[in-house]
Design a protein around this motif. Structure first.
Motif, mmCIF file in Angstrom:
data_model
loop_
_atom_site.group_PDB
_atom_site.id
_atom_site.type_symbol
_atom_site.label_atom_id
_atom_site.label_comp_id
_atom_site.label_asym_id
_atom_site.label_seq_id
_atom_site.Cartn_x
_atom_site.Cartn_y
_atom_site.Cartn_z
ATOM 1 N N LEU A 155 -12.417 13.251 -14.503
ATOM 2 C CA LEU A 155 -11.623 14.024 -15.464
ATOM 3 C C LEU A 155 -10.761 15.073 -14.781
ATOM 4 N N ILE A 156 -11.289 15.655 -13.692
ATOM 5 C CA ILE A 156 -10.521 16.711 -13.037
ATOM 6 C C ILE A 156 -9.729 16.183 -11.839
ATOM 7 N N GLY A 157 -9.722 14.845 -11.681
ATOM 8 C CA GLY A 157 -9.081 14.236 -10.507
ATOM 9 C C GLY A 157 -7.614 14.555 -10.354
ATOM 10 N N ALA A 158 -6.925 14.828 -11.478
ATOM 11 C CA ALA A 158 -5.476 15.054 -11.393
ATOM 12 C C ALA A 158 -5.138 16.540 -11.385
ATOM 13 N N GLY A 295 2.254 0.301 -6.777
ATOM 14 C CA GLY A 295 1.681 0.138 -5.449
ATOM 15 C C GLY A 295 2.056 1.227 -4.469
ATOM 16 N N GLY A 296 2.791 2.230 -4.944
ATOM 17 C CA GLY A 296 3.287 3.209 -3.991
ATOM 18 C C GLY A 296 2.859 4.645 -4.221
ATOM 19 N N LEU A 297 1.843 4.865 -5.055
ATOM 20 C CA LEU A 297 1.406 6.242 -5.310
ATOM 21 C C LEU A 297 0.081 6.495 -4.595
ATOM 22 N N PRO A 298 -0.104 7.701 -4.057
ATOM 23 C CA PRO A 298 -1.392 7.990 -3.423
ATOM 24 C C PRO A 298 -2.509 8.120 -4.462
ATOM 25 N N GLY A 299 -3.640 7.525 -4.176
ATOM 26 C CA GLY A 299 -4.822 7.711 -5.031
ATOM 27 C C GLY A 299 -4.818 6.914 -6.311
ATOM 28 N N ILE A 300 -3.751 6.174 -6.578
ATOM 29 C CA ILE A 300 -3.721 5.397 -7.815
ATOM 30 C C ILE A 300 -2.908 4.140 -7.573
ATOM 31 N N TYR A 301 -3.433 3.000 -8.032
ATOM 32 C CA TYR A 301 -2.726 1.746 -7.824
ATOM 33 C C TYR A 301 -2.263 1.212 -9.167
#
Lengths: 458, 81
Positions: A155-158, A295-301
């Motif tokens: 939940l607090i990941g972002a 495919g180009g964001l850090p931490g999220i696909y």
């Protein structure tokens, strides 16, 4: 070899040590009841708890007190019927209830604690700390909510990456008991500032007045909330540094209008859902999102598969809860968002929901649940509920109805009466935004190859 | 029927359907203060499109944000021309 124990992070740890969070609500909604105390925590330790309060502040106090203490809690949005609350409580295996409503009764033989906000954070020292599951109901195809379980770390990941601004003061049109509002609540917890909330009965001018008095810098809501604010004279009374939209498709018209109103504000539209968590943010003021995000964001696909957006990240929910719960993550760990996305050149655009779910101002409507009510009328043979574009709320609900032969031969006067009867039944059995705004009788409805009724899809 | 009369008529009917108490409607009445919420307003715009055959919100190059009943009437007056 011993594996080092990693201490789970809990909401208490997130709270700003220097300044306490202060929640600012319209006067009538904060009940003067004592909050949970240490004895309550001892009683609730390791239990699954239903949090069903009238005031958002009471829920906030319970979340802070119980995260890391309870095994799980279910955060109930407002205005749920007793039947629905009971069904949710049974599905989640709830062992105790926290409410701020002295008449609360859903007919279950488990402890009910009537608690509000009126003391500090209870001492949890000495109690075994555990990773509490945060369970949130979301709407399901049958009208029964699905229960989505999150871990606090997801939940607090972002949050850390987006709260770089110094001393933000947050306000939101959302209710903190839903995913979008909960995100703002957690951001405000970390900032240790005032959080200005509203409720459905508060006049817009009063809310904006409280925002101005509190020095709000960060204001968040759906595109429909923002359209409403821009239509009011109160938009000129506030000068937010940060404007955030989520929960609906942010189209070019609303983004341009916000930019024209507040030329120097950061205008961000975010993609988030209860299941997929906070996906990504778009800050270039354009609708849709850059194809480079795939495919180009850090931490999220992100990927598009079978026309819908799929998300894999550490911020997605863990699982659905309950005996017959559907599978949330596919074998590769992706959540299917059910949102149809089309790539045009170097940009991706949202086209609506694959399942035909209609989004009325941020509230999901499953056509089937409305059709079910219409079809109960003795003169109705079948019906199809669909969306109609609307400049104010994105979409509204309309219905096509096929009458039984006996009724379709009736006079025009009788047809008007039938229409009134069907719509009255909808108003009686459905939430306001689910009631069709127009109802037409037609001779037949198209069926597609599989024999299912043809629906207009995005 | 004049556009204004039809608009006021639709506002009153939608308010009744939605069980909203609305203030007396004058040209100066601020829409967001009139007792109508976003859903009421969305329905009013949809009904006006059905009855007048125009939707000034979707036709405009820039989305208009009428504040008062008078603004709203002017928007449809222009659209109906």
């Amino acid at each position: 070899m011993t594996v080092p124990q990693i201490k789970p992070v809990v909401l208490r740890d997130l709270l700003n040590a220097d300044t306490a969070l202060r929640i600012d609500l319209p006067d009538d909604t904060s009940p003067a009841l004592p909050g949970l105390d240490r004895d309550d925590l001892i009683q609730l330790a390791g239990r699954t708890v239903l949090i069903a309060t009238r005031s958002q502040a009471s829920t906030a106090a319970a979340l802070i007190a119980l995260d890391g203490v309870a095994s799980a809690f279910v955060i109930c949005p407002p205005d749920m019927s007793s039947d629905l609350l009971r069904s949710i409580a049974e599905t989640a295996g709830v062992e105790a209830i926290i409410t701020d409503h002295s008449d609360f009764d859903i007919g279950m033989n488990i402890p009910v604690l009537v608690r509000g906000t009126n003391n500090g954070i209870p001492d949890a020292k000495g109690l075994q700390q555990q990773e509490t599951r945060w369970i949130m109901p979301t709407s399901g195809t049958t009208g029964r909510p699905k229960l989505v379980a999150h871990r606090f770390s997801a939940l607090i990941g972002a949050i850390s990456s987006t709260s770089a601004s110094t001393n933000p003061v947050w306000a939101t049109f959302y209710d903190i008991r839903r995913y979008g509002g909960l995100q703002i609540f957690l951001r405000a917890c970390a900032a240790g500032a005032r959080l200005v909330l509203t409720n459905p009965t508060e006049q817009l001018g009063d809310f904006i007045g409280r925002c101005t008095a509190a020095g709000v810098t960060h204001l968040t809501g759906t595109p429909s909330h923002w359209r409403r604010l821009l239509m009011s004279p109160f938009a000129s009374q506030i000068d937010p540094a940060y404007v955030r939209l989520s929960g609906e498709i942010a189209d070019r018209a609303i983004l341009d209008a916000l930019r024209a109103k507040w030329p120097s504000a950061a205008i961000i539209h975010a993609y988030a859902s209860t299941e997929a968590g906070v996906g990504f943010e778009v800050s270039d003021g354009q609708e849709g999102f850059p194809a480079a995000y795939l495919g180009g964001l850090p931490g999220i696909y992100l990927k598009i598969e079978a026309d819908t957006l799929r998300i894999r990240s550490s911020r997605t929910a863990l699982t659905y809860v309950g005996p017959d719960a559907p599978v949330l993550l596919d074998d590769d760990g992706f959540v299917d968002t059910d949102d149809v996305v089309e790539r045009v050149g170097d940009r991706c655009y949202f086209r609506g929901r694959r399942s035909g779910v209609v989004n009325v101002g941020g509230n999901k409507v499953h056509p089937e649940e409305v059709e079910r009510v219409i079809n109960l009328h003795p003169s109705v043979s079948m019906s199809r509920v669909r969306s109609r574009r609307n400049p104010i709320l994105g979409d509204l609900i309309v219905a096509d109805v096929v009458l039984k032969p006996s009724a379709s031969a009736a006079s025009e006067l009788d047809h008007t009466k039938l229409k009134d009867e069907i719509l009255s039944a909808c108003r009686r059995d459905l939430a306001r935004h689910k009631v069709p705004v127009a109802l037409e009788f037609s001779a037949s409805l198209p069926l597609i190859g599989s024999g299912k009724m043809g629906r207009q899809h995005a | 029927m004049a556009v204004k009369t039809r608009i006021l008529d639709i506002i009153t009917r939608v308010a009744a359907e939605q069980e909203r108490r609305i203030s007396k409607l004058t040209d100066e009445t601020v829409l967001t203060d009139s007792g109508l919420d976003s859903l009421c307003f969305a329905i009013i715009v949809a009904r006006l499109e059905d009855e007048l055959g125009v939707d000034p919100f979707s036709q405009a190059e820039e989305i208009p944000f009428p504040r008062t009943v008078g603004d709203l009437v002017a928007l449809y007056d222009r659209g109906a021309e």
